[in-house]
Design a protein around this motif. Structure first.
Motif, PDB file in Angstrom:
ATOM      1  N   MET A 110      54.626  87.927   9.047  1.00  0.00           N
ATOM      2  CA  MET A 110      55.990  88.388   8.825  1.00  0.00           C
ATOM      3  C   MET A 110      56.848  87.978  10.006  1.00  0.00           C
ATOM      4  SD  MET A 110      57.456  92.267   8.487  1.00  0.00           S
ATOM      5  CE  MET A 110      57.095  92.582  10.216  1.00  0.00           C
ATOM      6  N   GLU A 111      57.876  87.179   9.782  1.00  0.00           N
ATOM      7  CA  GLU A 111      58.809  86.785  10.830  1.00  0.00           C
ATOM      8  C   GLU A 111      60.204  87.238  10.415  1.00  0.00           C
ATOM      9  OE1 GLU A 111      58.171  85.482  13.701  1.00  0.00           O
ATOM     10  OE2 GLU A 111      56.009  85.268  13.365  1.00  0.00           O
ATOM     11  N   VAL A 112      60.762  88.131  11.182  1.00  0.00           N
ATOM     12  CA  VAL A 112      62.076  88.691  10.880  1.00  0.00           C
ATOM     13  C   VAL A 112      62.922  88.597  12.130  1.00  0.00           C
ATOM     14  CG1 VAL A 112      63.336  90.702  10.039  1.00  0.00           C
ATOM     15  CG2 VAL A 112      60.985  90.308   9.302  1.00  0.00           C
ATOM     16  N   ASN A 113      64.183  88.253  11.973  1.00  0.00           N
ATOM     17  CA  ASN A 113      65.071  88.197  13.116  1.00  0.00           C
ATOM     18  C   ASN A 113      65.258  89.576  13.719  1.00  0.00           C
ATOM     19  OD1 ASN A 113      65.527  85.432  12.859  1.00  0.00           O
ATOM     20  ND2 ASN A 113      67.203  85.743  11.405  1.00  0.00           N
ATOM     21  N   SER A 114      65.459  89.620  15.024  1.00  0.00           N
ATOM     22  CA  SER A 114      65.675  90.882  15.714  1.00  0.00           C
ATOM     23  C   SER A 114      66.953  91.529  15.228  1.00  0.00           C
ATOM     24  CB  SER A 114      65.742  90.652  17.230  1.00  0.00           C
ATOM     25  OG  SER A 114      66.013  91.853  17.894  1.00  0.00           O
ATOM     26  N   VAL A 115      66.906  92.828  14.960  1.00  0.00           N
ATOM     27  CA  VAL A 115      68.090  93.565  14.540  1.00  0.00           C
ATOM     28  C   VAL A 115      68.198  94.812  15.394  1.00  0.00           C
ATOM     29  CG1 VAL A 115      68.071  92.741  12.179  1.00  0.00           C
ATOM     30  CG2 VAL A 115      66.756  94.768  12.752  1.00  0.00           C
ATOM     31  N   SER A 116      69.404  95.288  15.597  1.00  0.00           N
ATOM     32  CA  SER A 116      69.628  96.487  16.382  1.00  0.00           C
ATOM     33  C   SER A 116      70.186  97.576  15.498  1.00  0.00           C
ATOM     34  CB  SER A 116      70.595  96.209  17.539  1.00  0.00           C
ATOM     35  OG  SER A 116      70.024  95.285  18.430  1.00  0.00           O
ATOM     36  N   ALA A 117      69.780  98.797  15.749  1.00  0.00           N
ATOM     37  CA  ALA A 117      70.287  99.948  15.001  1.00  0.00           C
ATOM     38  C   ALA A 117      70.721 100.985  16.022  1.00  0.00           C
ATOM     39  CB  ALA A 117      69.227 100.509  14.073  1.00  0.00           C
ATOM     40  N   GLY A 118      71.905 100.774  16.590  1.00  0.00           N
ATOM     41  CA  GLY A 118      72.408 101.718  17.560  1.00  0.00           C
ATOM     42  C   GLY A 118      71.672 101.586  18.880  1.00  0.00           C
ATOM     43  N   GLU A 119      70.683 102.433  19.075  1.00  0.00           N
ATOM     44  CA  GLU A 119      70.051 102.537  20.384  1.00  0.00           C
ATOM     45  C   GLU A 119      68.686 101.867  20.463  1.00  0.00           C
ATOM     46  OE1 GLU A 119      70.127 106.772  20.239  1.00  0.00           O
ATOM     47  OE2 GLU A 119      71.782 106.886  21.659  1.00  0.00           O
ATOM     48  N   PHE A 120      68.163 101.395  19.379  1.00  0.00           N
ATOM     49  CA  PHE A 120      66.821 100.800  19.405  1.00  0.00           C
ATOM     50  C   PHE A 120      66.848  99.460  18.693  1.00  0.00           C
ATOM     51  CE2 PHE A 120      67.105 103.290  15.557  1.00  0.00           C
ATOM     52  CZ  PHE A 120      66.538 102.467  14.598  1.00  0.00           C
ATOM     53  N   SER A 121      65.757  98.725  18.792  1.00  0.00           N
ATOM     54  CA  SER A 121      65.691  97.421  18.131  1.00  0.00           C
ATOM     55  C   SER A 121      64.394  97.287  17.352  1.00  0.00           C
ATOM     56  CB  SER A 121      65.816  96.280  19.144  1.00  0.00           C
ATOM     57  OG  SER A 121      64.677  96.228  19.979  1.00  0.00           O
ATOM     58  N   LEU A 122      64.425  96.450  16.341  1.00  0.00           N
ATOM     59  CA  LEU A 122      63.273  96.134  15.509  1.00  0.00           C
ATOM     60  C   LEU A 122      63.144  94.624  15.440  1.00  0.00           C
ATOM     61  CD1 LEU A 122      63.871  98.539  12.472  1.00  0.00           C
ATOM     62  CD2 LEU A 122      62.042  98.758  14.163  1.00  0.00           C
ATOM     63  N   GLN A 123      61.923  94.162  15.512  1.00  0.00           N
ATOM     64  CA  GLN A 123      61.694  92.728  15.386  1.00  0.00           C
ATOM     65  C   GLN A 123      60.334  92.476  14.767  1.00  0.00           C
ATOM     66  OE1 GLN A 123      61.250  90.410  19.014  1.00  0.00           O
ATOM     67  NE2 GLN A 123      62.289  88.676  18.068  1.00  0.00           N
ATOM     68  N   GLY A 124      60.307  91.667  13.719  1.00  0.00           N
ATOM     69  CA  GLY A 124      59.050  91.272  13.109  1.00  0.00           C
ATOM     70  C   GLY A 124      58.497  90.052  13.817  1.00  0.00           C
ATOM     71  N   ARG A 125      57.251  90.168  14.311  1.00  0.00           N
ATOM     72  CA  ARG A 125      56.663  89.056  15.060  1.00  0.00           C
ATOM     73  C   ARG A 125      55.149  89.144  15.021  1.00  0.00           C
ATOM     74  NH1 ARG A 125      58.771  90.238  19.469  1.00  0.00           N
ATOM     75  NH2 ARG A 125      56.993  90.939  20.732  1.00  0.00           N
ATOM     76  N   ASP A 126      54.516  88.022  14.741  1.00  0.00           N
ATOM     77  CA  ASP A 126      53.048  87.922  14.783  1.00  0.00           C
ATOM     78  C   ASP A 126      52.362  88.943  13.872  1.00  0.00           C
ATOM     79  OD1 ASP A 126      53.337  85.931  16.727  1.00  0.00           O
ATOM     80  OD2 ASP A 126      53.337  87.401  18.354  1.00  0.00           O
ATOM     81  N   GLY A 127      52.967  89.214  12.743  1.00  0.00           N
ATOM     82  CA  GLY A 127      52.352  90.115  11.775  1.00  0.00           C
ATOM     83  C   GLY A 127      52.584  91.588  12.036  1.00  0.00           C
ATOM     84  N   TYR A 128      53.345  91.929  13.073  1.00  0.00           N
ATOM     85  CA  TYR A 128      53.653  93.318  13.400  1.00  0.00           C
ATOM     86  C   TYR A 128      55.159  93.531  13.438  1.00  0.00           C
ATOM     87  CZ  TYR A 128      48.775  93.946  14.840  1.00  0.00           C
ATOM     88  OH  TYR A 128      47.411  94.036  14.857  1.00  0.00           O
ATOM     89  N   LEU A 129      55.543  94.765  13.255  1.00  0.00           N
ATOM     90  CA  LEU A 129      56.934  95.158  13.442  1.00  0.00           C
ATOM     91  C   LEU A 129      57.039  95.786  14.826  1.00  0.00           C
ATOM     92  CD1 LEU A 129      59.788  95.518  12.341  1.00  0.00           C
ATOM     93  CD2 LEU A 129      59.073  97.721  11.392  1.00  0.00           C
ATOM     94  N   HIS A 130      57.839  95.185  15.694  1.00  0.00           N
ATOM     95  CA  HIS A 130      57.990  95.662  17.066  1.00  0.00           C
ATOM     96  C   HIS A 130      59.219  96.566  17.153  1.00  0.00           C
ATOM     97  CE1 HIS A 130      55.033  92.888  19.032  1.00  0.00           C
ATOM     98  NE2 HIS A 130      55.194  92.279  17.867  1.00  0.00           N
ATOM     99  N   LEU A 131      58.973  97.804  17.546  1.00  0.00           N
ATOM    100  CA  LEU A 131      60.017  98.815  17.686  1.00  0.00           C
ATOM    101  C   LEU A 131      60.192  99.112  19.169  1.00  0.00           C
ATOM    102  CD1 LEU A 131      61.905 101.134  16.755  1.00  0.00           C
ATOM    103  CD2 LEU A 131      59.843 102.507  16.334  1.00  0.00           C
TER     104      LEU A 131
END
Length: 224
Positions: free
Chosen positions: A1-22
């Motif tokens: 899963m490769e997803v562009n980094s997105v921000s939601a106010g105070e935190f960020s989410l990014q899909g990388r290397d098969g994981y969702l990075h919070l």
């Protein structure tokens, strides 16, 4: 899963290397507000059925907070897999809840003797990795598929049947029953017999070779 980094106010989410990075923000923030905003962000169908790696920085997170985060993630078919933290209390809480723990300073700390040991009372099961820049003392078993990486000594008050690696060539690995799938001291790997002796043993490095000896015969003077 490769997803562009997105921000939601105070935190960020990014899909990388098969994981969702919070990644949590720097500074204080209300945990309930964070969970509410996270729930909204995870309504996106792109985040589904994968592990989440939480980068918590120096935040002190308690067990109810991590459990609430896990519950929020499960609503969206996600599961909390690993906590990356610089906070010792957060590391203990995460490990106690059965999560993998990564403390980045494990790879950079110049002197493990100045780092407070990490004490755990639990079973480290398959898929769980514990990283700590100082010594790790586990009262429980290390199962096959589980791993401990320490910058100091590793003491398992139980059966060591997984992987154990101390990055410090001057440190030791000790267990009531030493039957690892992999044993490493510094950069030196050790092959362990398939039929371990059911007695406490100590592994240490001597002139570039990993030696294993019964704990009663281990000369503590050699480490001072």
């Amino acid at each position: 899963m490769e997803v562009n980094s997105v921000s939601a106010g105070e935190f960020s989410l990014q899909g990388r290397d098969g994981y969702l990075h919070l990644t949590l923000p720097i500074g204080n923030f209300p945990w309930e507000h964070f969970l509410g905003q996270l729930h909204i962000r995870l309504e996106s169908p792109v985040y589904r059925e994968c592990g989440v790696i939480l980068t918590a920085g120096s935040h002190a997170i308690d067990a109810p907070q991590l459990e609430a985060l896990g519950a929020t993630l499960r609503k969206h078919r996600l599961h909390l897999h690993q906590v990356v933290t610089d906070n010792r209390s957060t590391a203990i809480v995460a490990a106690t809840l059965g999560l993998s723990v990564d403390q980045p300073s494990t790879r950079t700390a110049p002197d493990s003797s100045v780092v407070e040991p990490l004490y755990l009372t639990k079973i480290i099961r398959s898929g769980v990795i514990i990283r700590h820049p100082g010594s790790v003392i586990l009262r429980g078993d290390l199962h096959p598929g589980g791993e401990i990486v320490a910058g100091g000594d590793i003491l398992v008050w139980g059966k060591l049947r997984g992987k154990a690696h101390t990055t410090n060539p001057g440190s030791s690995i000790m267990a009531l029953e030493l039957a690892p799938t992999q044993l490493k001291i510094g950069a030196t790997l050790c092959l362990v017999e398939a039929n371990p002796r059911p007695i406490p043993e100590v592994a240490y490095l001597d002139q570039g070779t990993v030696c294993i000896t019964p704990a009663l015969e281990y000369d503590l003077r050699s480490v001072f």
